[in-house]
Write an enzyme that holds these catalytic residues in place. Structure first.
Site, PDB file in Angstrom:
ATOM      1  CG  ASP A   1      -1.964   1.053   1.195  1.00 59.25           C
ATOM      2  OD1 ASP A   1      -3.139   0.701   0.946  1.00 59.25           O
ATOM      3  OD2 ASP A   1      -1.612   2.246   1.396  1.00 59.25           O
TER       4      ASP A   1
ATOM      5  CG  ASN B   1      -4.419  11.642  -5.415  1.00 54.61           C
ATOM      6  OD1 ASN B   1      -3.859  11.659  -6.507  1.00 54.61           O
ATOM      7  ND2 ASN B   1      -5.153  10.611  -4.994  1.00 54.61           N
TER       8      ASN B   1
ATOM      9  CG  ASP C   1      -4.378   8.972 -12.341  1.00 61.72           C
ATOM     10  OD1 ASP C   1      -4.769   8.474 -11.260  1.00 61.72           O
ATOM     11  OD2 ASP C   1      -5.155   9.476 -13.183  1.00 61.72           O
TER      12      ASP C   1
ATOM     13  CD  GLU D   1      -4.022   3.729  -1.036  1.00 64.78           C
ATOM     14  OE1 GLU D   1      -5.071   3.379  -1.631  1.00 64.78           O
ATOM     15  OE2 GLU D   1      -4.004   3.982   0.165  1.00 64.78           O
TER      16      GLU D   1
HETATM   17  N1  GTP Z   1      -4.870   9.745  -8.333  1.00 61.21           N
HETATM   18  C1  GTP Z   1      -5.581   8.716  -7.906  1.00 61.21           C
HETATM   19  N2  GTP Z   1      -5.914   8.628  -6.644  1.00 61.21           N
HETATM   20  C2  GTP Z   1      -6.617   7.534  -6.208  1.00 61.21           C
HETATM   21  C3  GTP Z   1      -6.996   6.529  -7.079  1.00 61.21           C
HETATM   22  N3  GTP Z   1      -7.682   5.576  -6.360  1.00 61.21           N
HETATM   23  C4  GTP Z   1      -7.733   5.998  -5.104  1.00 61.21           C
HETATM   24  N4  GTP Z   1      -7.073   7.195  -4.986  1.00 61.21           N
HETATM   25  C5  GTP Z   1      -6.877   8.021  -3.830  1.00 61.21           C
HETATM   26  O1  GTP Z   1      -6.027   7.314  -2.934  1.00 61.21           O
HETATM   27  C6  GTP Z   1      -6.225   7.913  -1.674  1.00 61.21           C
HETATM   28  C7  GTP Z   1      -6.142   6.894  -0.570  1.00 61.21           C
HETATM   29  O2  GTP Z   1      -6.100   7.565   0.630  1.00 61.21           O
HETATM   30  P1  GTP Z   1      -6.103   6.862   1.990  1.00 61.21           P
HETATM   31  O3  GTP Z   1      -6.981   5.633   1.940  1.00 61.21           O
HETATM   32  O4  GTP Z   1      -6.524   7.861   3.005  1.00 61.21           O
HETATM   33  O5  GTP Z   1      -4.654   6.411   2.239  1.00 61.21           O
HETATM   34  P2  GTP Z   1      -3.288   7.172   2.257  1.00 61.21           P
HETATM   35  O6  GTP Z   1      -3.453   8.615   2.034  1.00 61.21           O
HETATM   36  O7  GTP Z   1      -2.367   6.511   1.298  1.00 61.21           O
HETATM   37  O8  GTP Z   1      -2.787   6.937   3.683  1.00 61.21           O
HETATM   38  P3  GTP Z   1      -2.160   5.628   4.233  1.00 61.21           P
HETATM   39  O9  GTP Z   1      -2.554   4.483   3.391  1.00 61.21           O
HETATM   40  O10 GTP Z   1      -2.684   5.488   5.579  1.00 61.21           O
HETATM   41  O11 GTP Z   1      -0.704   5.849   4.159  1.00 61.21           O
HETATM   42  C8  GTP Z   1      -7.608   8.595  -1.751  1.00 61.21           C
HETATM   43  O12 GTP Z   1      -7.468   9.984  -1.668  1.00 61.21           O
HETATM   44  C9  GTP Z   1      -8.152   8.236  -3.097  1.00 61.21           C
HETATM   45  O13 GTP Z   1      -8.909   9.301  -3.682  1.00 61.21           O
HETATM   46  C10 GTP Z   1      -6.641   6.666  -8.439  1.00 61.21           C
HETATM   47  O14 GTP Z   1      -6.928   5.808  -9.274  1.00 61.21           O
HETATM   48  N5  GTP Z   1      -5.930   7.756  -8.790  1.00 61.21           N
END
Ligand code: GTP
Length: 499
Positions: free
Chosen positions: A380, A388, A397, A423
């Site tokens: 992860d 983002n 992306d 992610e």
């Molecule tokens: N750019 C982009 N962002 C994505 C995609 N799928 C999910 N996300 C973003 O990935 C982010 C995941 O955030 P969180 O679940 O809070 O996790 P994190 O910020 O990585 O924090 P931790 O996992 O705790 O380290 C979200 O803001 C989603 O909008 C995608 O296909 N593209």
């Protein structure tokens, strides 16, 4: 959005299939065209050969008939020659009454042959001694110049001699026929000579049934037209300048010849059969119109053209349709099994493949095969939300794409990998011991940290690792890896935890 790699392999597969389909398609088209062309060429030749055969048989039958029709002439002349006192040719009587009796005897003979124009007796110097048409006795002024005389005197004892055609004073087309008179020792005394009206040729030809544009003609050896079906009055008696006819007329050894030619008389192309009529100075020529002879073949050509064209078009359209369907099916398959952003396998595709790998391992374990169990790695990205938020979704992306590329190159063909969602990524390493898996995860983590997808920021990931326990489900394995990943996050991220 598809990655370049994904679309390259997709394009390659499509290119290969397209090339194969067109190759098969044009292979079939070549076979169809070759077979039809060969078939058409054979049937064209057969049609011409049949027409030639037909013309040849007709010319043979007509030649037979002409020869037979001269049998009566031969018989009457022979009878006349045998029944006439040869002494009367050498020493003709000076008694008018006796001469009149002899002439009456000849007149009676002439009535036996319907086509005789006249009948006469000639001495061996061609001087006329008796005749049915009352020309002067002793007439010989032109006799020596006439063909019948030279012809009769040439090899005089060989029997019936027929001259070429000449036009008589009453404008009819005639030939002369002579037969020798011999004495007891076989020496020549004179000739019985008859004139024949050739109009019976025409009358006979008129009785023959003939297909339109087919022709039957009779010529003498001067290439003069004696009779023709269909009848063209102005051509009768005309000398026809035609190379093959002239050659046959001059060459007694040539009995039959067939060829294709445009008629010098009516300009229609025909298949001609030229046949010399036995010893008679005549040639029969039968012409079968070429276009009629190949009429059936033409219909066949038309049908073949339609059939071959429709078959070829069906093949071309079928091939095009197949390629389109194939392309659509591939696109559908890609959509159903691949994550469109990273081109990694999606969750469903991974689950299917992972279940197959686990069940394979269980089978091996059941047979006690020395094999390491698979190891699952769950990865992860750390603080991805921040990426983002700081750099925008496009950079987010790009990070996902770059990490996917690292995962793919690390996994190669033997390890399974997929984007599990957001992610989060999963990797399943078959037949791997835990230490190797940890080393693998470390290398992966290091490579990710070297990525420059987001400017001025090091990208890190947390990884949870767990080893498969025989017979457990994929869900249970995933749950344990998830716990390990959770621990990695809890213990400060950018680290590897094992559960
Ligand atoms: N750019 C982009 N962002 C994505 C995609 N799928 C999910 N996300 C973003 O990935 C982010 C995941 O955030 P969180 O679940 O809070 O996790 P994190 O910020 O990585 O924090 P931790 O996992 O705790 O380290 C979200 O803001 C989603 O909008 C995608 O296909 N593209």
């Amino acid at each position: 959005m598809k990655t370049a790699q994904q679309s390259a392999s997709f394009k390659k597969a499509l290119r290969q299939r397209t090339a194969l389909v067109w190759m098969l398609c044009f292979g079939f088209i070549t076979i169809i065209l070759f077979t039809s062309t060969t078939q058409l060429a054979i049937s064209y030749r057969t049609a011409l050969a049949t027409a030639t055969e037909r013309a040849t048989s007709k010319s043979f039958l007509i030649a037979e008939w002409v020869e037979k029709s001269f049998e009566l002439t031969r018989f009457v002349l022979q009878e006349t020659a045998r029944g006439f006192d040869a002494q009367e040719l050498i020493y003709p009587t000076t008694n008018p009454e006796q001469h009149a009796q002899q002439t009456a005897w000849i007149i009676e003979r002439v009535q036996r042959a319907p086509n005789f124009v006249f009948l006469g007796m000639l001495d061996r110097d061609c001087v006329v001694t008796h005749t049915t048409i009352g020309i002067n006795l002793g007439f010989d002024a032109l006799a020596h110049q006439r063909e019948y005389c030279t012809l009769a005197q040439k090899e005089p004892l060989t029997g019936l001699k027929v001259s070429n055609m000449f036009t008589s004073v009453d404008h009819t087309q005639n030939v002369t026929v002579s037969y020798p008179l011999t004495d007891a020792t076989g020496a020549l005394d004179g000739f019985a000579l008859a004139g024949l009206d050739l109009s019976f040729f025409q009358q006979w030809l008129d009785l023959i049934e003939l297909e339109p544009h087919n022709v039957i003609t009779l010529y003498d050896l001067n290439s003069r037209l004696l009779a023709r079906k269909p009848f063209i009055a102005q051509n009768i008696g005309m000398q026809i300048e035609e190379e093959h006819l002239n050659r046959m007329a001059k060459n007694p050894s040539e009995e039959h010849y067939s060829h294709r030619l445009i008629s010098p008389v009516d300009g229609i192309e025909r298949i001609w059969s030229l046949r010399r009529i036995g010893d008679l100075p005549f040639i029969v020529v039968v012409g079968e119109q070429t276009s009629a002879a190949i009429a059936t073949w033409r219909q066949m050509l038309f049908l073949y053209l339609i059939a071959a064209t429709s078959l070829c078009l069906s093949l071309i359209f079928g091939a095009r349709e197949y390629i389109r369907n194939f392309q659509q099916a591939m696109e559908m398959h890609l959509l159903a099994t691949t994550d469109p952003l990273t081109s990694l396998s999606n969750r469903r595709c991974f689950s299917d493949s992972a279940n197959r790998m686990l069940s394979h391992y269980n089978t091996l374990a059941h047979h006690k095969t020395q094999n390491q169990p698979p190891v699952l790695i769950m990865l992860d990205i750390d603080h991805f939300k921040q990426i983002n938020d700081c750099y925008g979704h496009d950079i987010g992306d790009q990070v996902l794409i770059d990490i996917s590329r690292v995962i793919k190159s690390k996994c190669g063909k033997h390890h399974l990998s997929a984007r599990w969602g957001g992610e989060e990524f999963v990797l399943l390493l078959p037949n791997t011991d835990l230490n190797t898996a940890i080393e693998f995860a470390n290398q992966l983590s290091q490579q990710i940290s070297k990525l420059k997808s987001a400017p001025e920021r090091t990208i890190t990931a947390s990884l949870g690792i767990t080893t498969y326990r025989a017979k457990e489900s994929l869900e249970s394995l995933m749950k344990r890896a998830d716990v390990a990943l959770y621990n990695a996050k809890e213990r400060g991220r950018n680290r590897i935890e094992v559960a």
